[in-house]
Write a protein that holds these residues in place. Structure first.
Motif, mmCIF file in Angstrom:
data_model
loop_
_atom_site.group_PDB
_atom_site.id
_atom_site.type_symbol
_atom_site.label_atom_id
_atom_site.label_comp_id
_atom_site.label_asym_id
_atom_site.label_seq_id
_atom_site.Cartn_x
_atom_site.Cartn_y
_atom_site.Cartn_z
ATOM 1 N N LYS A 59 0.832 -1.117 -0.070
ATOM 2 C CA LYS A 59 0.019 -0.117 0.222
ATOM 3 C C LYS A 59 0.895 1.229 -0.003
ATOM 4 N N LYS A 60 2.053 0.979 0.407
ATOM 5 C CA LYS A 60 3.159 2.315 0.429
ATOM 6 C C LYS A 60 3.889 2.305 -0.952
ATOM 7 N N LEU A 61 3.404 1.601 -1.783
ATOM 8 C CA LEU A 61 4.244 1.694 -3.252
ATOM 9 C C LEU A 61 3.363 2.078 -4.292
ATOM 10 N N ASN A 62 3.970 2.489 -5.460
ATOM 11 C CA ASN A 62 3.317 2.972 -6.667
ATOM 12 C C ASN A 62 3.021 1.549 -7.407
ATOM 13 N N VAL A 63 1.831 1.154 -7.664
ATOM 14 C CA VAL A 63 1.816 -0.404 -8.206
ATOM 15 C C VAL A 63 1.155 -0.098 -9.708
ATOM 16 N N LEU A 64 1.864 -0.981 -10.529
ATOM 17 C CA LEU A 64 1.168 -1.308 -11.766
ATOM 18 C C LEU A 64 0.561 -2.728 -11.910
ATOM 19 N N ASP A 65 -0.693 -2.747 -11.939
ATOM 20 C CA ASP A 65 -1.380 -4.182 -11.820
ATOM 21 C C ASP A 65 -1.653 -4.445 -12.997
ATOM 22 N N LEU A 66 -0.910 -5.149 -13.941
ATOM 23 C CA LEU A 66 -1.372 -5.409 -15.346
ATOM 24 C C LEU A 66 -2.463 -6.675 -15.289
ATOM 25 N N THR A 67 -3.070 -7.232 -14.246
ATOM 26 C CA THR A 67 -4.135 -8.026 -14.024
ATOM 27 C C THR A 67 -5.431 -7.396 -14.059
ATOM 28 N N ASP A 68 -5.327 -6.099 -13.954
ATOM 29 C CA ASP A 68 -6.568 -5.302 -13.719
ATOM 30 C C ASP A 68 -7.130 -5.084 -15.226
ATOM 31 N N LYS A 69 -7.979 -5.882 -15.626
ATOM 32 C CA LYS A 69 -8.585 -5.930 -16.611
ATOM 33 C C LYS A 69 -9.491 -4.678 -17.488
ATOM 34 N N SER A 70 -9.908 -3.955 -16.364
ATOM 35 C CA SER A 70 -10.394 -2.769 -16.678
ATOM 36 C C SER A 70 -9.436 -1.595 -17.165
ATOM 37 N N LYS A 71 -8.286 -1.776 -16.822
ATOM 38 C CA LYS A 71 -7.203 -0.582 -17.425
ATOM 39 C C LYS A 71 -6.464 -1.197 -18.362
ATOM 40 N N TYR A 72 -6.109 -2.656 -18.252
ATOM 41 C CA TYR A 72 -5.101 -2.962 -19.129
ATOM 42 C C TYR A 72 -5.534 -4.375 -19.985
ATOM 43 N N SER A 73 -4.633 -4.548 -21.069
ATOM 44 C CA SER A 73 -4.640 -5.840 -21.785
ATOM 45 C C SER A 73 -3.679 -6.745 -21.907
ATOM 46 N N VAL A 74 -3.897 -7.908 -22.334
ATOM 47 C CA VAL A 74 -2.648 -8.617 -22.424
ATOM 48 C C VAL A 74 -1.725 -7.928 -23.382
ATOM 49 N N LEU A 75 -2.202 -7.119 -24.410
ATOM 50 C CA LEU A 75 -1.246 -6.379 -25.166
ATOM 51 C C LEU A 75 -0.025 -5.634 -24.409
ATOM 52 N N ASN A 76 -0.516 -5.001 -23.480
ATOM 53 C CA ASN A 76 0.404 -4.020 -22.433
ATOM 54 C C ASN A 76 1.268 -5.174 -21.880
ATOM 55 N N TRP A 77 0.971 -6.335 -21.388
ATOM 56 C CA TRP A 77 1.945 -7.254 -20.967
ATOM 57 C C TRP A 77 2.848 -7.598 -21.916
ATOM 58 N N ASN A 109 6.268 1.715 -19.159
ATOM 59 C CA ASN A 109 7.624 1.657 -18.708
ATOM 60 C C ASN A 109 7.439 1.022 -17.305
ATOM 61 N N PRO A 110 7.754 -0.055 -16.921
ATOM 62 C CA PRO A 110 7.587 -0.712 -15.671
ATOM 63 C C PRO A 110 8.475 0.167 -14.577
ATOM 64 N N TYR A 111 9.462 0.806 -14.860
ATOM 65 C CA TYR A 111 10.438 1.421 -13.993
ATOM 66 C C TYR A 111 9.873 2.802 -13.554
ATOM 67 N N SER A 112 8.779 3.114 -14.026
ATOM 68 C CA SER A 112 7.753 4.276 -13.469
ATOM 69 C C SER A 112 6.943 4.103 -12.222
ATOM 70 N N TYR A 113 7.108 2.602 -11.955
ATOM 71 C CA TYR A 113 6.571 2.114 -10.786
ATOM 72 C C TYR A 113 7.237 1.364 -9.815
ATOM 73 N N ASP A 114 6.954 1.333 -8.534
ATOM 74 C CA ASP A 114 7.724 0.644 -7.459
ATOM 75 C C ASP A 114 7.529 -0.877 -7.708
ATOM 76 N N ILE A 115 6.379 -1.488 -7.780
ATOM 77 C CA ILE A 115 6.062 -2.794 -8.239
ATOM 78 C C ILE A 115 5.015 -3.086 -9.290
ATOM 79 N N VAL A 116 5.644 -4.173 -10.161
ATOM 80 C CA VAL A 116 4.568 -4.608 -10.999
ATOM 81 C C VAL A 116 3.843 -5.999 -10.775
#
Length: 213
Positions: A59-77, A109-116
């Protein structure tokens, strides 16, 4: 949150960007919430390795959750995967336009986040995104393969801040049975690929590119 890392070694304090450059999300520290997957990863080199257990407050980190289908698709991954994984020169030359399209339209860019948080592309499954780029399988088949391929989800620490928040709990040796389980997973990837119908209707990469024009 409890996370695990399978390795040949006991790792009390991970080194920032200490992994290989051509891992799924680049040099980072890769973990999983699935203890079974950590055991298998610890034994992937046909040796009995170690499972390292950690806790972290994401919760203290900037998270990129690629499993969130409301925001991302398999193409992002796929765009991230193809950006960091080593591709043969002949493949890059043959599909330069398609690779550039995926990079330009879907790369984050995953390095824009603390955790992916995202899928793990076991080497046995890497043929799936490559065959999608070739146009041999559909986007739907690609998505289905990774959602049901028993690969699990990775938690990837991308920043020093994330590394600093990771608390080492304990380390224990894996078991010989997981050597067999790891290779069984590799075999299941081959079986799944063989079951794919190359003539199945669906969205292929050239129709995605054409639709964007």
């Amino acid at each position: 949150m409890i996370l695990y890392h399978g390795s040949k070694f006991k790792i009390e304090k991970p080194i920032f960007q200490g992994s290989k450059i051509d891992n799924d999300y680049g040099p980072a520290f890769y973990l999983t919430r699935d203890l079974e997957s950590a055991h298998e990863w610890a034994c992937r080199n046909n040796v009995i390795g170690y499972v390292n257990k950690y806790s972290i407050d994401i919760k203290k980190l900037n998270v990129l959750d690629l499993t969130d289908k409301s925001k991302y698709s398999v193409l992002n991954w796929i765009a991230i995967l193809l950006h960091f994984r080593e591709l043969s020169p002949s493949f890059v030359k043959s599909f330069k336009t398609r690779l550039e399209f995926i990079e330009n339209h879907y790369f984050i860019n995953p390095y824009s986040y603390d955790i992916v948080i995202g899928y793990r592309a076991d080497d046995a499954y890497f043929r799936f995104p490559l065959d999608f780029i070739r146009g041999n399988i559909t986007l739907e088949q690609l998505s289905h393969s990774f959602e049901l391929g028993e690969l699990g989800i990775q938690y990837v620490l991308m920043s020093q801040k994330a590394i600093d928040l990771l608390v080492f709990e304990e380390c224990f040796m894996s078991e010989k049975t997981y050597v067999e389980k790891y290779f069984s997973r590799v075999n299941s990837a081959t079986e799944m690929y063989d079951l794919l119908s190359k003539d199945e209707e669906g969205t292929r990469i050239y129709s995605i590119i054409q639709g964007d024009k």
